[in-house]
Scaffold this active site. Structure first.
Site, short mmCIF file in Angstrom:
data_model
loop_
_atom_site.label_atom_id
_atom_site.label_comp_id
_atom_site.label_asym_id
_atom_site.label_seq_id
_atom_site.Cartn_x
_atom_site.Cartn_y
_atom_site.Cartn_z
N ASN A 10 41.32 27.43 37.77
CA ASN A 10 40.40 28.02 38.74
C ASN A 10 39.02 27.46 38.41
O ASN A 10 38.39 27.89 37.44
CB ASN A 10 40.44 29.54 38.59
N ARG A 87 43.61 26.99 42.11
CA ARG A 87 43.15 27.99 43.07
C ARG A 87 42.07 27.35 43.94
O ARG A 87 41.09 26.80 43.42
CB ARG A 87 42.56 29.18 42.31
N HIS A 176 41.39 36.73 48.61
CA HIS A 176 42.23 37.47 47.66
C HIS A 176 43.71 37.45 48.09
O HIS A 176 44.47 38.33 47.72
CB HIS A 176 41.81 38.97 47.55
N ARG A 237 27.85 42.71 46.18
CA ARG A 237 27.86 42.37 47.62
C ARG A 237 27.87 43.64 48.45
O ARG A 237 28.55 44.62 48.12
CB ARG A 237 29.09 41.53 47.96
N GLU A 381 47.26 36.98 39.53
CA GLU A 381 47.07 35.86 40.46
C GLU A 381 47.57 34.55 39.85
O GLU A 381 48.09 33.69 40.56
CB GLU A 381 45.59 35.75 40.84
#
Ligand code: ADP
Length: 395
Positions: A10, A87, A176, A237, A381
């Site tokens: 990633n 990813r 996601h 956020r 993940e």
């Protein structure tokens, strides 16, 4: 067939997270982080069998960090890699699933960069460096957006002029995806259904947060949109705000777009509401001590999450269960309790003991006997990326 090995990567602009996954093992053989890339303080740290190691990197290049992994992989696995799984944040409308990376895939990741300007270029840097370092091995791209390509048009279109969709691809994409796919597959196993079957509401609550409605292994709708800013309250956020906010701040405070972007992405969410922190552990502690900002931040977070999940129920024909995952979803009994309190109308009720004494790191049911299922499922993940990478190899 021998156990196959996948290196999961990633890559961000200044860091590379990596994990070495073996097909048959539930946890990583080796995992770690190359950090502060691009600076003269770059380091490579990794953990193996519970022990932490850290070395400085000679220079801050992504390729140097990946080259430093070669002897580690040899030492800890003793066998060659079968694949490298990357990813990639934004696959746009090009990709509905994982892809073997070739020139066309690299091109498409580049084409989608305007939709994820912070992420896709960094992902590409990592892929190109890894393809040079691990040149004998097939490389796969697993997109955060791909799982949500099954959303129907009534879920993914914004009510904007058509040309903005047809010419600029402005629509809801969702993110996601690997996590929502992984936990909903686990949920069907936990519920004794066939893998992938069931009607689920999934809440991935980490630093970024999103919710998703999944029916029989297909995403029906999700809270994030064109970018990962839409939807839930997150660490820093804002999630949803009135779209007129930009114009209002420009007119009244003379704020330009970069200022507004920074405020919405880095200064809002739990941090902005609490005035204290983006970290849920710290906020829970402050709330327990009576901090009003932390109390409000947690209340807004849970209410907005419940409202989002209940809205997503519109995408399902029935509800087989609600899933909590991510650092907050897996670890915070308080957040689960305050959220489910708002969802009684869906027949959801927690078992207080099960919720508070849920074993760490294990999938389990935490609902009361007379409630629809509520599950806590640790996400993985990397496992999903490794499995999808292996699935693309010829058998
Ligand atoms: P990322 O999105 O970066 O992968 P994580 O999934 O690790 O993030 O989630 C990070 C969030 O999880 C942080 O807000 C952290 O405070 C929260 N968290 C982790 N452990 C707990 C806990 N025991 N109780 C409450 N929140 C927790």
């Amino acid at each position: 067939m021998s156990d196959r090995l996948v290196l999961v990567i990633n890559c961000g602009s200044s860091s590379i997270k990596f994990a070495l996954r073996c097909e048959s093992q539930a946890t990583a053989l080796l995992s770690g982080l190359a950090d502060r890339l691009g600076s003269d303080q770059a380091t490579l740290s990794w953990q193996v069998a519970g022990t932490q190691h850290c070395v400085p990197l000679a220079d801050g290049e992504h390729a140097t960090a990946l080259t430093a992994l070669l002897p580690l992989i040899d030492d800890y696995s003793g066998q060659p890699l079968s694949a490298v799984g990357h990813r990639v944040v934004h696959g746009g409308e090009h990709f509905t699933g994982a892809q073997v990376i070739d020139l066309a895939v690299l091109d498409a990741i580049r084409t989608n960069a305007p939709l994820a300007p912070l992420h896709n270029p960094a992902n590409l840097t990592g892929i190109e460096a890894a393809m040079r370092v691990f040149e004998e091995v097939p490389h796969m791209a697993i997109f955060d957006t791909a799982f949500h390509q099954s959303m129907p048009a009534h879920a993914y279109r914004y009510a904007l002029p058509e040309a903005l969709y047809t010419e600029q691809r402005i629509r809801r994409y969702g993110f996601h995806g690997t996590s929502h796919q992984y936990v909903t597959n686990q949920a069907s196993q936990l519920a004794g259904l066939q893998t992938g079957q069931g009607a689920w509401l999934s809440a991935h609550l980490g630093n970024g947060c999103s919710s998703c409605a999944v029916l029989d292994g297909r995403s029906q709708d999700t809270s994030m949109g064109l970018t990962p800013l839409e939807g839930l309250v997150m660490g820093t956020r804002s999630g949803d705000v009135d779209p007129n906010l930009h114009g209002h701040l420009a007119r009244t405070l003379n704020w330009d777009l970069p200022r507004i972007d920074t405020m919405l992405n880095r200064e809002s969410g739990l941090l902005g509401l609490s005035g204290l922190s983006n970290d849920m552990r710290q906020l829970e502690q402050a709330r327990a001590e009576g901090h009003p900002g932390a109390t409000l931040a947690i209340a807004v977070f849970c209410y907005r999450l419940a409202r989002s999940l209940m809205g997503l129920a519109a995408a399902l024909p029935r509800l087989d269960g609600v899933i909590f995952t991510g650092g907050i979803g897996e670890n915070s009994s308080l957040i689960r309790a305050l959220t489910v309190e708002h969802m009684a109308i869906l027949g959801l009720k927690l078992d207080t003991d099960r919720n508070t004494s849920a074993p760490r790191g294990q999938a389990c049911m935490i609902n009361a006997a007379d409630s629809t299922a509520i599950m806590l499922i640790p996400t993985d993940e990397e496992r999903q990326i490794a499995d999808e990478s292996l699935a693309l190899l010829p058998r």
